[in-house]
Design an enzyme around this catalytic site. Structure first.
Site, PDB file in Angstrom:
ATOM      1  N   GLN A 231      -4.157  -5.323   5.661  1.00  0.00           N
ATOM      2  CA  GLN A 231      -5.090  -5.594   6.759  1.00  0.00           C
ATOM      3  C   GLN A 231      -6.438  -5.948   6.127  1.00  0.00           C
ATOM      4  O   GLN A 231      -7.100  -5.066   5.571  1.00  0.00           O
ATOM      5  CB  GLN A 231      -5.228  -4.350   7.644  1.00  0.00           C
ATOM      6  CG  GLN A 231      -6.166  -4.518   8.824  1.00  0.00           C
ATOM      7  CD  GLN A 231      -6.360  -3.207   9.565  1.00  0.00           C
ATOM      8  OE1 GLN A 231      -6.726  -2.205   8.979  1.00  0.00           O
ATOM      9  NE2 GLN A 231      -6.121  -3.212  10.864  1.00  0.00           N
TER      10      GLN A 231
ATOM     11  N   GLU B 240     -10.210  -9.390  11.707  1.00  0.00           N
ATOM     12  CA  GLU B 240      -9.171  -8.970  10.761  1.00  0.00           C
ATOM     13  C   GLU B 240      -8.000  -9.939  10.709  1.00  0.00           C
ATOM     14  O   GLU B 240      -7.726 -10.684  11.651  1.00  0.00           O
ATOM     15  CB  GLU B 240      -8.664  -7.581  11.118  1.00  0.00           C
ATOM     16  CG  GLU B 240      -7.988  -7.518  12.472  1.00  0.00           C
ATOM     17  CD  GLU B 240      -7.405  -6.137  12.758  1.00  0.00           C
ATOM     18  OE1 GLU B 240      -8.195  -5.178  12.847  1.00  0.00           O
ATOM     19  OE2 GLU B 240      -6.174  -6.042  12.879  1.00  0.00           O
TER      20      GLU B 240
ATOM     21  N   HIS C  61      -9.175   1.920   3.646  1.00  0.00           N
ATOM     22  CA  HIS C  61      -8.362   3.013   4.176  1.00  0.00           C
ATOM     23  C   HIS C  61      -6.882   2.717   3.961  1.00  0.00           C
ATOM     24  O   HIS C  61      -6.507   1.593   3.624  1.00  0.00           O
ATOM     25  CB  HIS C  61      -8.643   3.241   5.676  1.00  0.00           C
ATOM     26  CG  HIS C  61      -8.186   2.134   6.579  1.00  0.00           C
ATOM     27  ND1 HIS C  61      -8.979   1.050   6.901  1.00  0.00           N
ATOM     28  CD2 HIS C  61      -7.002   1.923   7.219  1.00  0.00           C
ATOM     29  CE1 HIS C  61      -8.313   0.248   7.710  1.00  0.00           C
ATOM     30  NE2 HIS C  61      -7.107   0.740   7.914  1.00  0.00           N
TER      31      HIS C  61
ATOM     32  N   GLU D 113      -5.465   6.589   8.256  1.00  0.00           N
ATOM     33  CA  GLU D 113      -5.211   6.198   9.643  1.00  0.00           C
ATOM     34  C   GLU D 113      -3.768   6.531   9.990  1.00  0.00           C
ATOM     35  O   GLU D 113      -2.874   6.443   9.137  1.00  0.00           O
ATOM     36  CB  GLU D 113      -5.455   4.689   9.776  1.00  0.00           C
ATOM     37  CG  GLU D 113      -5.258   4.124  11.166  1.00  0.00           C
ATOM     38  CD  GLU D 113      -5.512   2.607  11.216  1.00  0.00           C
ATOM     39  OE1 GLU D 113      -6.092   2.054  10.258  1.00  0.00           O
ATOM     40  OE2 GLU D 113      -5.096   1.982  12.210  1.00  0.00           O
TER      41      GLU D 113
ATOM     42  N   HIS E 192      -0.013   0.114   6.694  1.00  0.00           N
ATOM     43  CA  HIS E 192      -0.850  -0.921   6.085  1.00  0.00           C
ATOM     44  C   HIS E 192      -1.855  -0.322   5.117  1.00  0.00           C
ATOM     45  O   HIS E 192      -2.073   0.889   5.091  1.00  0.00           O
ATOM     46  CB  HIS E 192      -1.577  -1.778   7.141  1.00  0.00           C
ATOM     47  CG  HIS E 192      -2.572  -1.054   7.996  1.00  0.00           C
ATOM     48  ND1 HIS E 192      -2.252  -0.528   9.236  1.00  0.00           N
ATOM     49  CD2 HIS E 192      -3.886  -0.780   7.820  1.00  0.00           C
ATOM     50  CE1 HIS E 192      -3.326   0.026   9.777  1.00  0.00           C
ATOM     51  NE2 HIS E 192      -4.345  -0.099   8.935  1.00  0.00           N
TER      52      HIS E 192
END
Lengths: 146, 146
Positions: free
Chosen positions: A60, A43, A84, A134, A7
């Protein structure tokens, strides 16, 4: 082994308005929503495509639930934008340990729970050419059915 | 219709060092490199996965070839990090016109040539909740063979 773009995490001030922008502009629909109190975010996951490793790629969208959360502080400094990126792996524990051994700072001692029951960790952006990165292992199929 | 995350564009000061970081840390290999003089960038595409629409998702690492290029100015202001995100579509012209009709500023009157012979355009980040957003139609298969 990292096998997909899982994502792109996008920080926003108003989740409902941002979800509506992505729906009205591109036709992207909400696949899942949740609140993660540990991360301090509300989210929405928008599924964009499926991937060749059997997973999927999402946007996301992240709204902070408190100003002192990581995303809240980031938004206050940077404004809305890409917060991110996340890569998918079958084994976030093994991959994060291997990456730590290469000298990249891993932000959690052990993976924590992320979106949709996944296990996640983060790599320090200063060790990743400015990109907060991530790593994600999705929950087993059906794990969110219960 | 946008059917995949085509790539994440990441701005860096030194392309060779950044390529080496992604190779050494994650095992991602360079799929393609080129210089785009119009955009003022030298770039490397790292293919991460294939996608359910028959395309693929890449990381696009971007080093400016001149300080006054868009990426050069962005790097001077922001430092290294995620510069833009890109969605894939079979028809960038039709989609960008439809999106312009919704009131989102499209930065080019007509699509221009992007990575690997693709046709691309960009949407104004201020109209997209802070995210510089690219739309991409890949070159027909084999178009890069000649």
């Amino acid at each position: 082994m990292l096998t997909r773009i899982d994502h792109i995490g996008i920080a926003c001030f108003d989740l409902d308005r941002t979800v509506e922008f992505y729906r009205a502009t591109y036709g992207f629909e909400v696949f899942h929503t949740e609140v993660n109190e540990e991360q301090g975010v509300r989210e929405a996951m928008l599924k964009i495509n499926e991937t060749s490793d059997g997973g999927a790629s999402y946007l996301q969208l992240l709204e902070p639930t408190r100003e002192d959360s990581a995303v809240g502080k980031w938004l206050a400094k940077n404004g809305e934008g890409v917060h991110h990126i996340a890569f998918g792996t079958a084994d976030v524990t093994a991959d994060s340990e291997a990456i730590r051994d290469k000298g990249v700072r891993v932000l959690y001692d052990q993976p924590r729970t992320g979106s949709m029951g996944s296990q996640i960790t983060f790599l320090h952006p200063k060790d990743c050419h400015g990109v907060l990165t991530e790593l994600v292992t999705s929950a087993p199929t059906g794990a969110n059915d219960h």
